[in-house]
Design a protein around this motif. Structure first.
Motif, short mmCIF file in Angstrom:
data_model
loop_
_atom_site.label_atom_id
_atom_site.label_comp_id
_atom_site.label_asym_id
_atom_site.label_seq_id
_atom_site.Cartn_x
_atom_site.Cartn_y
_atom_site.Cartn_z
N PRO A 1 -11.37 25.54 62.66
CA PRO A 1 -12.33 24.62 63.28
C PRO A 1 -13.64 25.30 63.66
N VAL A 2 -13.56 26.53 64.17
CA VAL A 2 -14.77 27.23 64.61
C VAL A 2 -15.63 27.61 63.41
N LEU A 3 -15.02 28.15 62.36
CA LEU A 3 -15.78 28.51 61.16
C LEU A 3 -16.39 27.27 60.51
N ASP A 4 -15.65 26.18 60.51
CA ASP A 4 -16.16 24.94 59.93
C ASP A 4 -17.40 24.46 60.69
N GLN A 5 -17.36 24.53 62.01
CA GLN A 5 -18.49 24.09 62.82
C GLN A 5 -19.70 25.00 62.61
N LEU A 6 -19.47 26.30 62.55
CA LEU A 6 -20.57 27.24 62.33
C LEU A 6 -21.18 27.06 60.95
N HIS A 7 -20.33 26.84 59.95
CA HIS A 7 -20.84 26.69 58.58
C HIS A 7 -21.65 25.41 58.43
N THR B 1 -0.94 21.33 53.08
CA THR B 1 -1.08 22.20 54.25
C THR B 1 -1.99 21.50 55.25
N LEU B 2 -1.50 21.35 56.46
CA LEU B 2 -2.17 20.53 57.47
C LEU B 2 -2.76 21.39 58.57
N ILE B 3 -4.01 21.15 58.91
CA ILE B 3 -4.57 21.60 60.18
C ILE B 3 -5.01 20.35 60.91
N TYR B 4 -4.30 20.03 61.97
CA TYR B 4 -4.56 18.79 62.69
C TYR B 4 -5.97 18.85 63.29
N GLY B 5 -6.71 17.77 63.07
CA GLY B 5 -8.09 17.72 63.51
C GLY B 5 -9.08 18.08 62.42
N ILE B 6 -8.57 18.65 61.32
CA ILE B 6 -9.42 19.03 60.19
C ILE B 6 -9.13 18.14 58.98
N ASN B 7 -7.87 18.07 58.56
CA ASN B 7 -7.56 17.33 57.33
C ASN B 7 -6.36 16.39 57.46
#
Length: 356
Positions: free
Chosen positions: A166-172, A137-143
């Protein structure tokens, strides 16, 4: 010059047509070619809906209807009207990737019917039924850097997952996330009727899409946890359909692990947009949803709506074009994946070379 990557589309609805148009409007159009579309609807309707779109406007190119297909700016596209994967000779089309946009297939056993019918690889425009039902499962810009090229079943996740991860990843990473609650305000979709009618097991979806705000089920929390395992068990989500044609939003409520201010959150998210300007944007102007129609970003953070309740309870609001932004990520996925494998013609040439 290498041959273009050959693509086919299965299911020519909202996302299928947006994908074709996103490719047409992209500088990548010389590197990728849609050579076939399978769609049960009649050819007259397919040609008409390619030309004219109530949401994204008139197609910016020449669309012609042929006896057995379409022609886009002189490039022919073979059209079939099969309702089952086995009814199309995918191998004869000599394609590299089938972009599955019908949304009707989610289990591995269902998707493998395309492979058995001669399709070399599938890119899904929706999440698989589970992580086990697909290869990646791809999210471009993440994995996207984790793709190997050996996959045969790849999912592009969902428009909401591409927007919020992306937003949750940056906040975490910056502040830590103890808990998150996600409320999606999503434009109407074609699983809702214009007027009340029998058609869906979810009784709320039998109600008129244009007269009510309609809560619906969502798997967004599970989708987030698939990409951000550190947040497993910490995310809840709900979804509400609203009577607009396009552009959606997510209201993100997070309990942070350390103290922060609204200014710090906005500075973080503004900097992230500057690092990935194609994927994420930031604005603190007084926006309405229509401002983001045909916007190619995965997510646009609305800094004017960032709020803090105490030092650790944060509220962030984001916009996304649930059609166009997602179609652009499908195109990015095709580019990232295809860069890792050779085309069938190149594979054949390599085999001939190896065996003399």
């Amino acid at each position: 010059m290498p041959h273009p990557i050959r693509l086919a589309i299965n299911g020519y609805g909202r996302i299928g047509r947006c994908f074709l148009r996103a490719l047409h409007e992209s500088p990548l159009r010389a590197s990728f070619q849609v050579v076939a579309i399978n769609e049960p609807a009649d050819l007259d309707s397919m040609a008409y809906l390619t030309r004219f779109d109530s949401t994204h406007g008139i197609f910016p190119g020449e669309v012609r209807q042929l006896d057995q297909g379409l022609e886009i700016d002189g490039a022919p596209i073979r059209v079939s009207h099969a309702r089952n994967p086995e009814e199309v000779d995918w191998a004869a089309l000599d394609i590299d990737i089938l972009v599955e946009c019908s949304g009707q297939y989610g289990k591995r056993s269902e998707l493998e019917r395309f492979l058995a019918a001669g399709c070399p690889r599938l890119l899904l425009s929706h999440p698989g039924r589970s992580a086990q039902d697909i290869d990646f499962t791809l999210i471009y810009g993440i994995n996207d850097g984790e793709l190997t090229g050996r996959e045969r079943l790849v999912s592009n996740a969902s428009c909401t997952t591409n927007a919020v991860v992306p937003v949750l990843d940056q906040l975490h990473r910056a502040f830590g996330v103890e808990h998150a609650f996600l409320s999606t305000l999503h434009s109407v979709m074609n699983d809702q009727p214009l007027i009340d009618g029998y058609h869906h097991s979810d009784l709320r979806r039998t109600r008129s899409a244009m007269q009510s705000i309609v809560p619906v089920a969502t798997g967004l929390a599970q989708g987030v946890e698939r990409f951000l395992p550190a947040l497993a068990g910490k995310v809840q989500a709900k979804a509400i359909r609203v009577p607009t044609l396009n552009v959606s939003a997510i209201d993100i409520m997070v309990q942070l692990s350390r103290d922060a201010s609204g200014a710090e959150l906005n500075a973080l998210l503004r900097a992230a947009a500057q690092r990935q300007p194609r994927l994420q944007a930031y604005s603190d102007a007084p926006h309405a949803s229509v401002d983001f129609n045909h916007d190619p970003h995965s997510v646009i953070v609305d800094g004017s709506q960032t709020r803090m309740n105490g030092p650790r309870l944060a509220n962030v609001f984001v916009w996304f074009d649930n059609e166009w932004g997602f179609a652009c990520r499908l195109l990015d996925a095709v580019q990232a994946w295809s860069a890792l494998f050779a085309s069938p013609a190149e594979e054949l040439a390599a085999a001939v070379s190896r065996h003399g």
